[in-house]
Design a protein around this motif. Sequence first.
Motif, PDB file in Angstrom:
ATOM      1  N   GLY A 230      81.266  49.167 -51.953  1.00 30.37           N
ATOM      2  CA  GLY A 230      80.902  49.994 -50.818  1.00 30.37           C
ATOM      3  C   GLY A 230      79.895  51.074 -51.181  1.00 30.37           C
ATOM      4  N   TRP A 231      79.584  51.903 -50.180  1.00 34.69           N
ATOM      5  CA  TRP A 231      78.557  52.946 -50.371  1.00 34.69           C
ATOM      6  C   TRP A 231      78.766  54.039 -49.351  1.00 34.69           C
ATOM      7  N   ILE A 232      78.734  55.290 -49.778  1.00 35.91           N
ATOM      8  CA  ILE A 232      78.923  56.420 -48.863  1.00 35.91           C
ATOM      9  C   ILE A 232      77.786  57.428 -49.000  1.00 35.91           C
ATOM     10  N   GLY A 233      76.642  56.972 -49.458  1.00 37.02           N
ATOM     11  CA  GLY A 233      75.489  57.853 -49.590  1.00 37.02           C
ATOM     12  C   GLY A 233      75.091  58.060 -51.037  1.00 37.02           C
ATOM     13  N   GLY A 234      73.980  58.753 -51.199  1.00 36.57           N
ATOM     14  CA  GLY A 234      73.433  58.954 -52.536  1.00 36.57           C
ATOM     15  C   GLY A 234      73.983  60.181 -53.238  1.00 36.57           C
ATOM     16  N   GLY A 235      73.144  60.751 -54.108  1.00 35.99           N
ATOM     17  CA  GLY A 235      73.575  61.854 -54.957  1.00 35.99           C
ATOM     18  C   GLY A 235      73.933  63.119 -54.222  1.00 35.99           C
ATOM     19  N   CYS A 236      73.482  63.270 -52.984  1.00 31.32           N
ATOM     20  CA  CYS A 236      73.757  64.495 -52.233  1.00 31.32           C
ATOM     21  C   CYS A 236      75.250  64.719 -52.036  1.00 31.32           C
ATOM     22  N   ALA A 237      75.993  63.636 -51.873  1.00 35.89           N
ATOM     23  CA  ALA A 237      77.433  63.761 -51.622  1.00 35.89           C
ATOM     24  C   ALA A 237      78.276  63.145 -52.720  1.00 35.89           C
ATOM     25  N   ARG A 238      77.660  62.350 -53.558  1.00 29.89           N
ATOM     26  CA  ARG A 238      78.394  61.523 -54.511  1.00 29.89           C
ATOM     27  C   ARG A 238      79.308  62.329 -55.440  1.00 29.89           C
ATOM     28  N   GLY A 239      78.769  63.386 -56.051  1.00 28.01           N
ATOM     29  CA  GLY A 239      79.550  64.133 -57.026  1.00 28.01           C
ATOM     30  C   GLY A 239      80.809  64.722 -56.427  1.00 28.01           C
ATOM     31  N   ALA A 240      80.684  65.342 -55.249  1.00 26.40           N
ATOM     32  CA  ALA A 240      81.839  65.970 -54.603  1.00 26.40           C
ATOM     33  C   ALA A 240      82.882  64.936 -54.200  1.00 26.40           C
ATOM     34  N   VAL A 241      82.420  63.793 -53.699  1.00 29.77           N
ATOM     35  CA  VAL A 241      83.346  62.754 -53.251  1.00 29.77           C
ATOM     36  C   VAL A 241      84.074  62.127 -54.439  1.00 29.77           C
ATOM     37  N   LEU A 242      83.349  61.860 -55.514  1.00 27.24           N
ATOM     38  CA  LEU A 242      83.983  61.242 -56.679  1.00 27.24           C
ATOM     39  C   LEU A 242      85.020  62.171 -57.307  1.00 27.24           C
ATOM     40  N   LYS A 243      84.702  63.461 -57.371  1.00 28.50           N
ATOM     41  CA  LYS A 243      85.669  64.415 -57.918  1.00 28.50           C
ATOM     42  C   LYS A 243      86.923  64.475 -57.049  1.00 28.50           C
ATOM     43  N   ALA A 244      86.731  64.522 -55.735  1.00 29.48           N
ATOM     44  CA  ALA A 244      87.873  64.566 -54.823  1.00 29.48           C
ATOM     45  C   ALA A 244      88.706  63.291 -54.935  1.00 29.48           C
ATOM     46  N   ALA A 245      88.035  62.150 -55.149  1.00 31.77           N
ATOM     47  CA  ALA A 245      88.751  60.887 -55.299  1.00 31.77           C
ATOM     48  C   ALA A 245      89.603  60.887 -56.567  1.00 31.77           C
ATOM     49  N   ARG A 246      89.034  61.397 -57.667  1.00 24.14           N
ATOM     50  CA  ARG A 246      89.808  61.462 -58.918  1.00 24.14           C
ATOM     51  C   ARG A 246      91.027  62.370 -58.748  1.00 24.14           C
ATOM     52  N   ASP A 247      90.835  63.500 -58.080  1.00 24.73           N
ATOM     53  CA  ASP A 247      91.951  64.421 -57.849  1.00 24.73           C
ATOM     54  C   ASP A 247      93.016  63.769 -56.970  1.00 24.73           C
ATOM     55  N   ALA A 248      92.582  63.042 -55.944  1.00 27.97           N
ATOM     56  CA  ALA A 248      93.525  62.400 -55.027  1.00 27.97           C
ATOM     57  C   ALA A 248      94.361  61.342 -55.741  1.00 27.97           C
ATOM     58  N   ILE A 249      93.728  60.588 -56.613  1.00 24.28           N
ATOM     59  CA  ILE A 249      94.453  59.565 -57.366  1.00 24.28           C
ATOM     60  C   ILE A 249      95.440  60.224 -58.326  1.00 24.28           C
ATOM     61  N   ALA A 250      95.033  61.355 -58.905  1.00 25.27           N
ATOM     62  CA  ALA A 250      95.883  62.028 -59.888  1.00 25.27           C
ATOM     63  C   ALA A 250      97.163  62.568 -59.268  1.00 25.27           C
ATOM     64  N   ASP A 251      97.062  63.173 -58.063  1.00 22.47           N
ATOM     65  CA  ASP A 251      98.267  63.791 -57.500  1.00 22.47           C
ATOM     66  C   ASP A 251      98.826  63.075 -56.271  1.00 22.47           C
ATOM     67  N   GLY A 252      98.157  61.998 -55.850  1.00 24.39           N
ATOM     68  CA  GLY A 252      98.681  61.209 -54.736  1.00 24.39           C
ATOM     69  C   GLY A 252      98.467  61.813 -53.363  1.00 24.39           C
ATOM     70  N   GLN A 253      97.665  62.889 -53.276  1.00 19.48           N
ATOM     71  CA  GLN A 253      97.437  63.569 -51.999  1.00 19.48           C
ATOM     72  C   GLN A 253      96.034  63.274 -51.475  1.00 19.48           C
ATOM     73  N   PRO A 254      95.889  63.007 -50.164  1.00 19.36           N
ATOM     74  CA  PRO A 254      94.553  62.735 -49.609  1.00 19.36           C
ATOM     75  C   PRO A 254      93.684  63.983 -49.628  1.00 19.36           C
ATOM     76  N   ARG A 255      92.388  63.779 -49.515  1.00 24.80           N
ATOM     77  CA  ARG A 255      91.422  64.876 -49.489  1.00 24.80           C
ATOM     78  C   ARG A 255      90.476  64.693 -48.305  1.00 24.80           C
ATOM     79  N   PHE A 256      89.987  65.817 -47.803  1.00 17.22           N
ATOM     80  CA  PHE A 256      88.957  65.797 -46.763  1.00 17.22           C
ATOM     81  C   PHE A 256      87.808  66.653 -47.276  1.00 17.22           C
ATOM     82  N   VAL A 257      86.650  66.031 -47.462  1.00 20.35           N
ATOM     83  CA  VAL A 257      85.489  66.714 -48.033  1.00 20.35           C
ATOM     84  C   VAL A 257      84.398  66.844 -46.981  1.00 20.35           C
ATOM     85  N   SER A 258      83.880  68.051 -46.842  1.00 17.21           N
ATOM     86  CA  SER A 258      82.776  68.296 -45.913  1.00 17.21           C
ATOM     87  C   SER A 258      81.547  68.717 -46.715  1.00 17.21           C
TER      88      SER A 258
END
Length: 281
Positions: free
Chosen positions: A52-80
């Motif tokens: 899949g794809w959710i955009g380029g570098g403008c959003a990528r870093g924030a989304v990937l970090k939030a995804a790693r955190d969500a997997i680590a603690d099992g809680q969903p994230r909402f990133v703006s």
Amino acid sequence: MGQKSDILKQVADLTSAGESFALATVVRTVAATAAKAGAKAIIRADGTVLEGWIGGGCARGAVLKAARDAIADGQPRFVSVQPEDLLAEQGVLAGSEKEGVRFARNMCPSKGAMDVFIEPVLPAPGIVIMGASPVAIALAEFAPRFGFHVTVCAPEPEQAAFASADMRIDGYMLDTAQPREMNVVVSTQGRGDEAALRAALAVRSDYVSFVGSKAKAAALSDSFRERGVCKDRLAALVSPAGLDIGAITPEEIALSILAEIVQQRRRRQRKMAASAERAGR
């Protein structure tokens, strides 16, 4: 339809394999953004985008970090992800969190904004039950009701005592590469205690316990210590197994063990969530 079907297939494959991942979905876009609402991506625990794809570098870093955190603690994230001027108008800083929304800065010339919901998809926690004692049988019956993937380890002639299990192992040879959270309970109660406990201590696990007296557990631990079993694993052994609720019957003991496992795993999750929150500040 192509990308959606590929995403759904990958989700099914990863779930079947017991791998943790996050599903990121773009839920809203404002002005010019590369990805549009409905775009999805599968993100692995190491932060790599599998599909899949959710955009380029403008959003990528924030989304990937939030995804790693969500997997680590099992809680969903909402990133703006928003341009700096919009963040300023709302009185929020990039990296801050407000009312469940984590804000990130869009540094790209497009100056668009994008909201992404990130849902962790984690395999069911595993419980490995070693032995075919009355406590083991009760534990195998109760555990699925609490969402556990049940593996029963016992000699083949004793397997008939269990009505059902997700996985069965003849004897006590455990898989050392379990992808899911693993909780091991040795409930042989006089039939194969040493072999089962030695196997349980030899594998990585989030919880390991022995159903038996403190004296028996201490004697076995002393014997293993003399034979070079890892001190950290011996220190992690819980015995007698279960919370002290005054349990007497096999069913009550099984309930106390499940309660202890739930208590410990929720405590770990809260700790990881607090750690991720501090890191995000």
